[in-house]
Design a protein around this motif. Structure first.
Motif, PDB file in Angstrom:
ATOM      1  N   GLY A  73       0.807  -1.219   0.000  1.00 38.43           N
ATOM      2  CA  GLY A  73       0.000   0.000   0.000  1.00 38.43           C
ATOM      3  C   GLY A  73       0.837   1.264   0.000  1.00 38.43           C
ATOM      4  O   GLY A  73       2.068   1.239  -0.178  1.00 38.43           O
ATOM      5  N   LEU A  74       0.186   2.369   0.252  1.00 40.12           N
ATOM      6  CA  LEU A  74       0.820   3.689   0.247  1.00 40.12           C
ATOM      7  C   LEU A  74       0.665   4.361   1.606  1.00 40.12           C
ATOM      8  O   LEU A  74      -0.310   4.122   2.322  1.00 40.12           O
ATOM      9  N   GLY A  75       1.638   5.189   1.950  1.00 38.93           N
ATOM     10  CA  GLY A  75       1.520   6.010   3.130  1.00 38.93           C
ATOM     11  C   GLY A  75       1.108   7.422   2.755  1.00 38.93           C
ATOM     12  O   GLY A  75       1.018   7.767   1.573  1.00 38.93           O
ATOM     13  N   SER A  76       0.866   8.240   3.762  1.00 38.47           N
ATOM     14  CA  SER A  76       0.469   9.638   3.543  1.00 38.47           C
ATOM     15  C   SER A  76       1.444  10.553   4.268  1.00 38.47           C
ATOM     16  O   SER A  76       1.802  10.285   5.423  1.00 38.47           O
ATOM     17  N   PRO A  77       1.889  11.638   3.618  1.00 32.31           N
ATOM     18  CA  PRO A  77       2.917  12.491   4.220  1.00 32.31           C
ATOM     19  C   PRO A  77       2.392  13.335   5.375  1.00 32.31           C
ATOM     20  O   PRO A  77       1.222  13.712   5.414  1.00 32.31           O
ATOM     21  N   GLY A  78       3.322  13.613   6.285  1.00 34.22           N
ATOM     22  CA  GLY A  78       3.038  14.512   7.388  1.00 34.22           C
ATOM     23  C   GLY A  78       3.893  15.758   7.289  1.00 34.22           C
ATOM     24  O   GLY A  78       4.253  16.201   6.182  1.00 34.22           O
ATOM     25  N   THR A  79       4.265  16.332   8.429  1.00 33.28           N
ATOM     26  CA  THR A  79       5.071  17.550   8.470  1.00 33.28           C
ATOM     27  C   THR A  79       6.348  17.383   7.650  1.00 33.28           C
ATOM     28  O   THR A  79       7.035  16.355   7.732  1.00 33.28           O
ATOM     29  N   GLY A  80       6.620  18.395   6.825  1.00 34.91           N
ATOM     30  CA  GLY A  80       7.819  18.356   6.002  1.00 34.91           C
ATOM     31  C   GLY A  80       7.741  17.394   4.842  1.00 34.91           C
ATOM     32  O   GLY A  80       8.757  17.084   4.230  1.00 34.91           O
ATOM     33  N   GLY A  81       6.531  16.896   4.551  1.00 35.31           N
ATOM     34  CA  GLY A  81       6.376  15.940   3.457  1.00 35.31           C
ATOM     35  C   GLY A  81       6.916  14.555   3.782  1.00 35.31           C
ATOM     36  O   GLY A  81       7.038  13.711   2.889  1.00 35.31           O
ATOM     37  N   ARG A  82       7.204  14.297   5.062  1.00 36.69           N
ATOM     38  CA  ARG A  82       7.760  13.009   5.467  1.00 36.69           C
ATOM     39  C   ARG A  82       6.655  11.960   5.616  1.00 36.69           C
ATOM     40  O   ARG A  82       5.666  12.184   6.313  1.00 36.69           O
ATOM     41  N   ILE A  83       6.847  10.816   4.964  1.00 37.71           N
ATOM     42  CA  ILE A  83       5.925   9.696   5.099  1.00 37.71           C
ATOM     43  C   ILE A  83       6.453   8.775   6.188  1.00 37.71           C
ATOM     44  O   ILE A  83       7.585   8.295   6.085  1.00 37.71           O
ATOM     45  N   PRO A  84       5.683   8.542   7.252  1.00 38.84           N
ATOM     46  CA  PRO A  84       6.150   7.636   8.300  1.00 38.84           C
ATOM     47  C   PRO A  84       6.541   6.274   7.727  1.00 38.84           C
ATOM     48  O   PRO A  84       5.878   5.750   6.835  1.00 38.84           O
ATOM     49  N   LEU A  85       7.625   5.711   8.243  1.00 37.63           N
ATOM     50  CA  LEU A  85       8.158   4.450   7.743  1.00 37.63           C
ATOM     51  C   LEU A  85       7.853   3.329   8.725  1.00 37.63           C
ATOM     52  O   LEU A  85       8.260   3.385   9.891  1.00 37.63           O
ATOM     53  N   ALA A  86       7.121   2.314   8.254  1.00 37.49           N
ATOM     54  CA  ALA A  86       6.858   1.146   9.090  1.00 37.49           C
ATOM     55  C   ALA A  86       8.124   0.304   9.205  1.00 37.49           C
ATOM     56  O   ALA A  86       8.776   0.003   8.203  1.00 37.49           O
ATOM     57  N   LEU A  87       8.473  -0.069  10.427  1.00 38.20           N
ATOM     58  CA  LEU A  87       9.630  -0.924  10.692  1.00 38.20           C
ATOM     59  C   LEU A  87       9.096  -2.313  10.999  1.00 38.20           C
ATOM     60  O   LEU A  87       8.516  -2.555  12.070  1.00 38.20           O
ATOM     61  N   ALA A  88       9.252  -3.228  10.064  1.00 36.42           N
ATOM     62  CA  ALA A  88       8.578  -4.526  10.183  1.00 36.42           C
ATOM     63  C   ALA A  88       9.466  -5.674   9.717  1.00 36.42           C
ATOM     64  O   ALA A  88       8.977  -6.653   9.151  1.00 36.42           O
ATOM     65  N   GLU A  89      10.767  -5.581   9.976  1.00 40.31           N
ATOM     66  CA  GLU A  89      11.674  -6.603   9.443  1.00 40.31           C
ATOM     67  C   GLU A  89      11.763  -7.850  10.322  1.00 40.31           C
ATOM     68  O   GLU A  89      12.262  -8.886   9.886  1.00 40.31           O
ATOM     69  N   VAL A  90      11.284  -7.794  11.560  1.00 40.69           N
ATOM     70  CA  VAL A  90      11.422  -8.925  12.472  1.00 40.69           C
ATOM     71  C   VAL A  90      10.410 -10.010  12.116  1.00 40.69           C
ATOM     72  O   VAL A  90       9.204  -9.754  12.067  1.00 40.69           O
ATOM     73  N   PRO A  91      10.840 -11.243  11.884  1.00 44.62           N
ATOM     74  CA  PRO A  91       9.908 -12.321  11.532  1.00 44.62           C
ATOM     75  C   PRO A  91       9.027 -12.713  12.722  1.00 44.62           C
ATOM     76  O   PRO A  91       9.477 -12.722  13.867  1.00 44.62           O
ATOM     77  N   ALA A  92       7.771 -13.059  12.428  1.00 40.84           N
ATOM     78  CA  ALA A  92       6.797 -13.381  13.477  1.00 40.84           C
ATOM     79  C   ALA A  92       6.714 -14.895  13.678  1.00 40.84           C
ATOM     80  O   ALA A  92       5.637 -15.496  13.535  1.00 40.84           O
ATOM     81  N   ASN A  93       7.817 -15.528  14.010  1.00 45.56           N
ATOM     82  CA  ASN A  93       7.787 -16.960  14.275  1.00 45.56           C
ATOM     83  C   ASN A  93       7.207 -17.224  15.663  1.00 45.56           C
ATOM     84  O   ASN A  93       7.368 -16.419  16.593  1.00 45.56           O
ATOM     85  N   LEU A  94       6.511 -18.333  15.797  1.00 43.44           N
ATOM     86  CA  LEU A  94       5.883 -18.674  17.070  1.00 43.44           C
ATOM     87  C   LEU A  94       6.932 -18.762  18.171  1.00 43.44           C
ATOM     88  O   LEU A  94       7.989 -19.370  17.994  1.00 43.44           O
ATOM     89  N   GLY A  95       6.633 -18.127  19.301  1.00 44.80           N
ATOM     90  CA  GLY A  95       7.561 -18.133  20.412  1.00 44.80           C
ATOM     91  C   GLY A  95       8.630 -17.058  20.351  1.00 44.80           C
ATOM     92  O   GLY A  95       9.503 -17.016  21.219  1.00 44.80           O
ATOM     93  N   ASN A  96       8.559 -16.165  19.391  1.00 42.43           N
ATOM     94  CA  ASN A  96       9.560 -15.100  19.257  1.00 42.43           C
ATOM     95  C   ASN A  96       9.329 -14.036  20.329  1.00 42.43           C
ATOM     96  O   ASN A  96       8.434 -13.200  20.216  1.00 42.43           O
ATOM     97  N   VAL A  97      10.152 -14.074  21.359  1.00 43.63           N
ATOM     98  CA  VAL A  97       9.999 -13.122  22.461  1.00 43.63           C
ATOM     99  C   VAL A  97      10.498 -11.738  22.077  1.00 43.63           C
ATOM    100  O   VAL A  97      10.223 -10.760  22.781  1.00 43.63           O
ATOM    101  N   ASP A  98      11.216 -11.633  20.968  1.00 45.49           N
ATOM    102  CA  ASP A  98      11.765 -10.347  20.536  1.00 45.49           C
ATOM    103  C   ASP A  98      10.989  -9.737  19.368  1.00 45.49           C
ATOM    104  O   ASP A  98      11.468  -8.791  18.739  1.00 45.49           O
ATOM    105  N   PHE A  99       9.793 -10.242  19.091  1.00 47.45           N
ATOM    106  CA  PHE A  99       9.040  -9.678  17.969  1.00 47.45           C
ATOM    107  C   PHE A  99       8.620  -8.245  18.302  1.00 47.45           C
ATOM    108  O   PHE A  99       8.188  -7.938  19.417  1.00 47.45           O
ATOM    109  N   LYS A 100       8.755  -7.381  17.308  1.00 43.02           N
ATOM    110  CA  LYS A 100       8.390  -5.974  17.496  1.00 43.02           C
ATOM    111  C   LYS A 100       8.063  -5.361  16.153  1.00 43.02           C
ATOM    112  O   LYS A 100       8.479  -5.843  15.097  1.00 43.02           O
ATOM    113  N   LEU A 101       7.308  -4.303  16.202  1.00 43.93           N
ATOM    114  CA  LEU A 101       6.991  -3.473  15.035  1.00 43.93           C
ATOM    115  C   LEU A 101       7.260  -2.031  15.428  1.00 43.93           C
ATOM    116  O   LEU A 101       7.081  -1.652  16.593  1.00 43.93           O
ATOM    117  N   GLY A 102       7.685  -1.226  14.488  1.00 42.24           N
ATOM    118  CA  GLY A 102       8.004   0.158  14.827  1.00 42.24           C
ATOM    119  C   GLY A 102       7.635   1.122  13.725  1.00 42.24           C
ATOM    120  O   GLY A 102       7.189   0.737  12.642  1.00 42.24           O
TER     121      GLY A 102
END
Length: 544
Positions: free
Chosen positions: A417-446
């Motif tokens: 999909g597409l994002g929408s720009p905010g202040t300064g024309g900056r589009i927030p960047l989803a941080l989603a590189e961590v794999p969601a394997n079962l039992g992953n205690v370090d899973f995070k999104l940013g």
């Protein structure tokens, strides 16, 4: 005396000299405190290729050390060097690691790499011959004495560099760790992790070892007699595995052990050049093909990287780096400690001219060479082919490996999909590189690149969407029981692109969740734009 008689006298002398110069691989030193066993070696192999050893489940030891690259890294990423600018003359080329995270494993901006993957300032050295070296890493900071990091008692008085080296990347915030990561965090992950949950195409020995749901505590029981997982045992197992990787079936090895046709005539001439006018053997002693010393090649100004001096404190070690083994060098595409060269032809040209132009503390053995092109081609042929073990090149036992999850996943996660720009024309960047394997205690999104100091709402939905609501792009289904959470964005208030946040969301180890796919998006409430909001792209979260 006629020429024929003289030749008859000299030939045995020359042959004996050649045998003296061309030595087989010396016996591998193994510290008696860590004898290699089959159970310990297979545990070490699992750990070496285990991405769950890292803080983001995307980096294993084997991520940066590939058989297909002669033990080095197939990736080659720029590090901007001391001036912080790339491209520029002080750039080096190293290995991408993890995005910077703080002591709580929450995303934080790095001064050089922002929220992108950090890159080591030195190229990954080959790990294949590491067992033969008394000190490891390019600067030798992994020393010979191994001290238990928990009890502070000496476990290996000498010969323990491989054990020391094994633990260092697990704590390096640029390679596999978050800031201030304790070794106990690695231990805890292994206590709960399903072995090799992320990898596919496991070699037979690895698949057999974990068949039937074998756990890491059970594997440590088999290797060490009890199921205790400790940092020193992790180091011992990793070192034991690496000591089983002995690349001694090269054409050169067959040649020096009695097969006169194992090297082609061109490669034999290349070996003669290696030992003669090429002067290569002065530092790359045959057999190991390294003298295990540290030398300054004049490659770069010392101020860019003082090398060995940082370890010893000696001015005489300024700018010196380890002389690596040349075994399997023909498989590599990155050469020197800073990855400056990408081919053996470039490396030979460097030495043909007497090494680099930076004279302070430059090694006196480096002089311009008198090697004409035909002889140079034979030398490169010998290095390229005569020192390559076909088992390493083809991934045959013991040089087998699994496919890592990081090889299959997009670098930034499954964004859509597409994002929408905010202040300064900056589009927030989803941080989603961590794999969601079962039992992953370090899973995070940013989220990053948002306006600083504001509020962001995280949405996790069971359905995706492609819609525009109130002038902003929406990528998740709303109004269908989705999870929502509000976060205060860190970063300087009101500054475009300065805002960031992290959602830590450990994945339950519930088999029924495997295959569930969810969809996430960040909504940043931003008074600096008419719509009042900026949005990130969507991020698919697939549990497995």
């Amino acid at each position: 005396m006629n020429a024929r008689a003289l030749f008859g006298i000299c030939l045995p002398i020359l042959a004996a000299h050649a045998v003296a110069q061309n030595q087989p691989l010396p016996p591998q030193p193994v510290p008696p405190q860590n004898p290699t066993t089959a159970q310990k070696a297979i545990l070490g192999k699992l750990l070496f290729w285990e991405e769950q050893m890292s803080a983001n489940n995307r980096v294993a030891c084997g991520t940066c050390h590939s058989f297909g690259q002669g033990g080095g890294d197939p990736r080659r990423a720029p590090n901007p060097g001391p001036d912080g600018i790339t491209p520029s003359p002080d750039d080096s080329f190293g290995s991408p690691g993890v995005a910077r995270s703080d002591a709580n494993n929450l995303y934080m901006p790095d001064a050089v790499f922002g929220f992108g993957r950090q890159v080591t300032k030195r190229a990954s050295p080959s790990f294949l011959m590491a067992a033969w070296f008394p000190d490891l890493f390019w600067d030798g900071r992994a020393r010979t004495t191994f001290v238990d990091p928990v009890s502070n008692t000496t476990m290996i008085p000498t010969g323990g560099a491989l054990e020391n080296q094994a633990l260092a990347p697990l704590l390096d915030h640029g390679e596999m760790a978050h800031d201030s990561r304790p070794l106990q965090a690695v231990v805890q992950k292994l206590l709960d992790a399903k072995p090799m949950a992320l990898a596919t195409n496991l070699p037979t020995d690895m698949a057999t070892a974990i068949a039937g749901g074998t756990t890491y505590p059970q594997l440590f029981q088999a290797a060490f007699g009890t199921n205790d997982i400790t940092p020193s045992r992790i180091a011992f197992a990793l070192a034991a595995y690496q000591r089983t990787l002995i690349p001694n079936q090269t054409p050169y090895d067959a040649f020096v052990t009695g097969n006169p046709t194992a090297l082609t005539p061109q490669q034999q001439n290349g070996l003669n050049v290696f030992n003669g006018p090429g002067r290569c053997n002065l530092c790359h002693t045959t057999g190991l093909f390294s003298d295990r010393q540290f030398r300054n090649l004049g490659l770069r100004p010392i101020a860019q990287d003082i090398g060995r001096q940082a370890v010893t404190g000696l001015a005489t070690d300024a700018g010196k780096f380890k002389v690596p083994s040349l075994r399997n060098v023909g498989l590599r595409t990155s050469f020197m400690h800073n990855g400056q060269f990408t081919s053996l032809q470039q490396v030979f040209g460097f030495y043909l001219n007497g090494g680099g132009p930076n004279l302070p503390n430059k090694d006196g053995l480096l002089i311009p060479l008198n090697v004409p092109p035909p002889a140079a081609n034979d030398l490169i042929n010998f290095l390229q082919n005569g020192l390559t073990d076909p088992r390493v090149a083809q991934g045959l036992a013991p040089f087998t490996r699994p496919t890592l999850r990081s090889q299959l996943l997009p670098e930034g996660g499954a964004l859509y999909g597409l994002g929408s720009p905010g202040t300064g024309g900056r589009i927030p960047l989803a941080l989603a590189e961590v794999p969601a394997n079962l039992g992953n205690v370090d899973f995070k999104l940013g989220v990053s690149n948002a306006v600083g100091g504001g509020i962001a709402t995280f949405v996790l939905s069971t359905v995706p969407a492609v819609a525009v609501l109130a002038g902003v792009n929406v990528n998740v289904g709303l109004g269908a029981g989705e999870l929502m959470a509000n976060f205060a964005l860190a970063g300087a208030p009101g500054v475009a692109g300065a805002g960031y946040a992290t959602l830590k969301l450990p994945v339950p180890a519930i088999p029924a969740l495997s295959g569930l796919t969810m969809f996430s998006q960040w909504f940043v409430w931003d008074g600096g734009v008419p719509t009042g909001a900026a949005t990130s792209r969507g991020a698919e979260v697939r549990l497995f």
